[in-house]
Design a protein around this motif. Sequence first.
Motif: not given
Length: 273
Positions: A133-137
């Motif tokens: 969630t933190a790095m997926g974008g």
Amino acid sequence: MEVALQSTPFFQGVEYLAIFCCGLVGGLAAIRKQYDVFAIIITAWLTALGGGIIRDILLGAVPPVGISDKGSVLTALIAGCVVAVIHVEVGRLRRTMLILDALALGLFAVNGTSKALMYNTSGLTAVFLGTFTAMGGGLIRDILLNEVPVVIRDRHWYIMPAVIGSVLTVVVWRWRAHAAISMHMGIMLDVGIVVLVLVLRLCSVKFNWQLPGAVERSQAHLPHRIVLKRHVRHHDGPDTIQHTQAPSATASGAPGSVRKADSGGEADHRRSV
């Protein structure tokens, strides 16, 4: 049990600020590629909410927050529109954008892990989903723009603070589940985790903290001879083990050269006869 950092309007406002910042970063990356305004807005939206969309799909929480929560979606889309106008100013605010990006990293890691635990996942699964969630974008943004993902390109601490934040969130969540701490204390600890992720990320950039790479080696250490064990059966005695050595290519030459030499010797013998 609800996500602690989404239980008050203040922390929801902080989350919208993080979404807006991620949208600015994503839109700015599309502008540097000289894409049109529609591509800029789409890139901003995926950068801000892409990690949460993949997380919710994996959890079965459909429709995902990235397309169902009006506040989050509008914030990401507005960020794309804004950066299309003030991209020059945003490009110069590197330090401010770095701080806001680190804040988003910690906030998304905590909220993503907490939401995964709400769906009764294991601690390990929650850590993976919180980190993604933190790095997926950013990962989706770089793949969309045909760039090497920043999680690989940036050698400073990026994934590791998110992993640490996700692990600590699992610990705090277990404490709350066993009534070891109150809801208020859980919120304070979650805020502390976000601050810790923020500090680790900023310190890694300021002091050039990098994780070590592969061990530097130039020579390979391989055995030159292979010892083969073969059982030999005797008619008049017990079985014994006979050791034979298979010569290496460097010691006795390639097998093909041996066969070629043998065939040449047989041909000379036939000519002499």
